[in-house]
Design a protein around this motif. Structure first.
Motif, PDB file in Angstrom:
ATOM      1  N   GLU A   1     -42.397  -3.803 -31.690  1.00 45.97           N
ATOM      2  CA  GLU A   1     -42.523  -4.652 -32.864  1.00 45.97           C
ATOM      3  C   GLU A   1     -43.970  -5.074 -33.058  1.00 45.97           C
ATOM      4  O   GLU A   1     -44.733  -5.226 -32.102  1.00 45.97           O
ATOM      5  CB  GLU A   1     -41.624  -5.878 -32.755  1.00 45.97           C
ATOM      6  CG  GLU A   1     -41.946  -6.802 -31.596  1.00 45.97           C
ATOM      7  CD  GLU A   1     -41.016  -8.014 -31.537  1.00 45.97           C
ATOM      8  OE1 GLU A   1     -40.197  -8.159 -32.461  1.00 45.97           O
ATOM      9  OE2 GLU A   1     -41.130  -8.793 -30.581  1.00 45.97           O
ATOM     10  N   ILE A   2     -44.316  -5.233 -34.326  1.00 42.75           N
ATOM     11  CA  ILE A   2     -45.636  -5.703 -34.725  1.00 42.75           C
ATOM     12  C   ILE A   2     -45.386  -6.961 -35.541  1.00 42.75           C
ATOM     13  O   ILE A   2     -44.774  -6.896 -36.622  1.00 42.75           O
ATOM     14  CB  ILE A   2     -46.390  -4.642 -35.551  1.00 42.75           C
ATOM     15  CG1 ILE A   2     -46.671  -3.399 -34.684  1.00 42.75           C
ATOM     16  CG2 ILE A   2     -47.692  -5.199 -36.078  1.00 42.75           C
ATOM     17  CD1 ILE A   2     -45.595  -2.355 -34.702  1.00 42.75           C
ATOM     18  N   ILE A   3     -45.788  -8.120 -35.051  1.00 40.33           N
ATOM     19  CA  ILE A   3     -45.334  -9.382 -35.629  1.00 40.33           C
ATOM     20  C   ILE A   3     -46.467 -10.386 -35.782  1.00 40.33           C
ATOM     21  O   ILE A   3     -47.590 -10.183 -35.309  1.00 40.33           O
ATOM     22  CB  ILE A   3     -44.210 -10.012 -34.775  1.00 40.33           C
ATOM     23  CG1 ILE A   3     -44.716 -10.336 -33.364  1.00 40.33           C
ATOM     24  CG2 ILE A   3     -42.997  -9.107 -34.707  1.00 40.33           C
ATOM     25  CD1 ILE A   3     -43.687 -11.100 -32.513  1.00 40.33           C
ATOM     26  N   GLU A   4     -46.134 -11.474 -36.478  1.00 42.13           N
ATOM     27  CA  GLU A   4     -46.963 -12.688 -36.548  1.00 42.13           C
ATOM     28  C   GLU A   4     -48.379 -12.424 -37.023  1.00 42.13           C
ATOM     29  O   GLU A   4     -49.348 -12.913 -36.461  1.00 42.13           O
ATOM     30  CB  GLU A   4     -46.972 -13.403 -35.194  1.00 42.13           C
ATOM     31  CG  GLU A   4     -45.602 -13.893 -34.762  1.00 42.13           C
ATOM     32  CD  GLU A   4     -45.629 -14.571 -33.412  1.00 42.13           C
ATOM     33  OE1 GLU A   4     -46.733 -14.802 -32.885  1.00 42.13           O
ATOM     34  OE2 GLU A   4     -44.547 -14.859 -32.871  1.00 42.13           O
ATOM     35  N   GLY A   5     -48.480 -11.620 -38.064  1.00 44.54           N
ATOM     36  CA  GLY A   5     -49.770 -11.479 -38.704  1.00 44.54           C
ATOM     37  C   GLY A   5     -50.694 -10.423 -38.149  1.00 44.54           C
ATOM     38  O   GLY A   5     -51.883 -10.392 -38.499  1.00 44.54           O
TER      39      GLY A   5
ATOM     40  N   ARG B   1     -40.526  -2.141 -35.717  1.00 48.01           N
ATOM     41  CA  ARG B   1     -40.318  -3.243 -36.657  1.00 48.01           C
ATOM     42  C   ARG B   1     -41.653  -3.906 -36.985  1.00 48.01           C
ATOM     43  O   ARG B   1     -42.383  -4.329 -36.082  1.00 48.01           O
ATOM     44  CB  ARG B   1     -39.355  -4.284 -36.094  1.00 48.01           C
ATOM     45  CG  ARG B   1     -39.136  -5.493 -37.021  1.00 48.01           C
ATOM     46  CD  ARG B   1     -38.062  -6.414 -36.479  1.00 48.01           C
ATOM     47  NE  ARG B   1     -37.943  -7.653 -37.237  1.00 48.01           N
ATOM     48  CZ  ARG B   1     -37.242  -7.799 -38.365  1.00 48.01           C
ATOM     49  NH1 ARG B   1     -36.616  -6.743 -38.871  1.00 48.01           N
ATOM     50  NH2 ARG B   1     -37.180  -8.958 -38.984  1.00 48.01           N
ATOM     51  N   PHE B   2     -41.962  -3.976 -38.280  1.00 49.90           N
ATOM     52  CA  PHE B   2     -43.117  -4.738 -38.764  1.00 49.90           C
ATOM     53  C   PHE B   2     -42.601  -6.041 -39.362  1.00 49.90           C
ATOM     54  O   PHE B   2     -41.796  -6.030 -40.293  1.00 49.90           O
ATOM     55  CB  PHE B   2     -43.875  -3.959 -39.844  1.00 49.90           C
ATOM     56  CG  PHE B   2     -44.539  -2.720 -39.360  1.00 49.90           C
ATOM     57  CD1 PHE B   2     -45.843  -2.764 -38.879  1.00 49.90           C
ATOM     58  CD2 PHE B   2     -43.888  -1.498 -39.376  1.00 49.90           C
ATOM     59  CE1 PHE B   2     -46.470  -1.610 -38.426  1.00 49.90           C
ATOM     60  CE2 PHE B   2     -44.503  -0.350 -38.935  1.00 49.90           C
ATOM     61  CZ  PHE B   2     -45.804  -0.401 -38.450  1.00 49.90           C
TER      62      PHE B   2
ATOM     63  N   VAL C   1     -35.264   3.439 -38.252  1.00 51.98           N
ATOM     64  CA  VAL C   1     -36.442   3.993 -37.579  1.00 51.98           C
ATOM     65  C   VAL C   1     -37.650   3.105 -37.842  1.00 51.98           C
ATOM     66  O   VAL C   1     -38.382   2.718 -36.931  1.00 51.98           O
ATOM     67  CB  VAL C   1     -36.707   5.437 -38.048  1.00 51.98           C
ATOM     68  CG1 VAL C   1     -38.020   5.954 -37.474  1.00 51.98           C
ATOM     69  CG2 VAL C   1     -35.561   6.349 -37.647  1.00 51.98           C
ATOM     70  N   ILE C   2     -37.888   2.770 -39.116  1.00 52.65           N
ATOM     71  CA  ILE C   2     -38.951   1.838 -39.491  1.00 52.65           C
ATOM     72  C   ILE C   2     -38.306   0.666 -40.210  1.00 52.65           C
ATOM     73  O   ILE C   2     -37.689   0.825 -41.264  1.00 52.65           O
ATOM     74  CB  ILE C   2     -40.002   2.502 -40.398  1.00 52.65           C
ATOM     75  CG1 ILE C   2     -40.634   3.719 -39.711  1.00 52.65           C
ATOM     76  CG2 ILE C   2     -41.090   1.494 -40.768  1.00 52.65           C
ATOM     77  CD1 ILE C   2     -41.608   4.486 -40.596  1.00 52.65           C
ATOM     78  N   ASN C   3     -38.440  -0.523 -39.638  1.00 49.89           N
ATOM     79  CA  ASN C   3     -37.863  -1.733 -40.194  1.00 49.89           C
ATOM     80  C   ASN C   3     -39.012  -2.629 -40.651  1.00 49.89           C
ATOM     81  O   ASN C   3     -39.852  -3.040 -39.844  1.00 49.89           O
ATOM     82  CB  ASN C   3     -37.013  -2.433 -39.129  1.00 49.89           C
ATOM     83  CG  ASN C   3     -36.244  -3.615 -39.651  1.00 49.89           C
ATOM     84  OD1 ASN C   3     -36.769  -4.429 -40.405  1.00 49.89           O
ATOM     85  ND2 ASN C   3     -34.996  -3.731 -39.231  1.00 49.89           N
ATOM     86  N   ILE C   4     -39.044  -2.926 -41.954  1.00 51.01           N
ATOM     87  CA  ILE C   4     -40.180  -3.654 -42.526  1.00 51.01           C
ATOM     88  C   ILE C   4     -39.666  -4.972 -43.098  1.00 51.01           C
ATOM     89  O   ILE C   4     -38.862  -4.988 -44.034  1.00 51.01           O
ATOM     90  CB  ILE C   4     -40.853  -2.832 -43.640  1.00 51.01           C
ATOM     91  CG1 ILE C   4     -41.221  -1.432 -43.124  1.00 51.01           C
ATOM     92  CG2 ILE C   4     -42.101  -3.548 -44.148  1.00 51.01           C
ATOM     93  CD1 ILE C   4     -41.551  -0.446 -44.234  1.00 51.01           C
TER      94      ILE C   4
END
Length: 265
Positions: free
Chosen positions: A95-99, A118-119, A143-146
């Protein structure tokens, strides 16, 4: 920074920031076997933060949780690139999170991962020239969750034989999905759009999917342009007409139904 061999931790180098002109590059030792970041003995993901860091020609495998976790930390994490890597046999890619800003995945191969990427609240991401196959264990995953991440680009990827959505979006503004190939998503829609605004779906090919594109009624500003929809098993589109801003120059071949919109029209 050159690597060779098998590692279960890269924390020493995964948070070493570079600069615009001189990024920190973590890559394979020339003419050696691809280094493996092996999560077999870990119960936590590889944590990445900082700026101008590139991961190249590595294999991430056997993580029982996320393989990677990128946290924004008040804008301090940005311009992280994954290029020419392999992600396989992980419970979750990450996951890529919080800005976290301007995160790029380019020319990577993803397979046999139970969950995808997940972005969340991370703008300016790019996913391009990647291959995703034999992923997911449920039609309700993606696969890609935005989520809440704007100004992203999903470009020139191949999605095939995945159990859930190739792309799922919610609570976003401005996303471009262009020049991708989606096929054999037999249990769910290739693209599923939650509440969103201004979605451009351009020059994609959809083949042998349950549904090619679906959307909820709250979405507005979907632009479907110059796509190919072929052999959709349930229907090519499940999109309310109120969600469509434009739909032009698309080609439909041998679909069971072209568009059964959510408002019944």
């Amino acid at each position: 920074i050159y690597l060779a061999g098998i590692f279960n931790d890269l924390s020493v180098v995964s948070q070493m920031s570079g600069t615009v002109g001189v990024p920190t590059v973590i890559t394979a030792w020339p003419e050696k076997e691809t280094p493996v970041i092996d999560g077999t003995t870990r119960n936590s993901p590889l944590s990445i933060s900082g700026a101008y860091i590139s991961f190249s020609s590595l294999t991430f495998k056997n993580f029982s949780t996320q393989a990677i976790s990128i946290t924004g930390e008040d804008g301090g994490t940005h311009n992280i690139t994954f290029e020419n890597n392999i992600f396989q046999d992980n419970a979750w890619i990450g996951e890529i999170i919080e800005g976290a800003l301007d995160i790029i995945f380019r020319n990577n191969t993803f397979f046999d991962n139970t969950m995808g990427v997940r972005f969340e609240n991370s703008d300016g991401f790019i996913m391009e020239h990647n291959t995703f196959y034999d992923m997911l264990d449920s039609p309700t995953t993606a696969v890609i969750n935005i989520a809440g991440s704007n100004d992203g680009i999903v470009r020139s990827n191949v999605f095939r034989d995945n159990a859930g959505n190739a792309i799922y979006t919610e609570d976003i503004t401005e996303i471009t999905i262009i020049n991708n190939f989606f096929y054999n998503h037999l249990d769910s829609a290739a693209i599923s759009i939650g509440e969103a605004t201004n979605i451009l779906i351009l020059n994609n090919t959809f083949y042998n999917n349950k549904i090619s594109v679906e959307s909820v009624p709250e979405t507005t500003g979907i632009n479907l342009l110059n796509n190919i929809f072929s052999k959709s098993n349930d229907m090519a589109l499940f999109v309310p007409l109120t969600a469509l801003e434009s739909s032009d120059y698309n080609n439909f071949f041998e679909n069971t139904v072209v568009n059964q919109s959510l408002d019944g029209t």
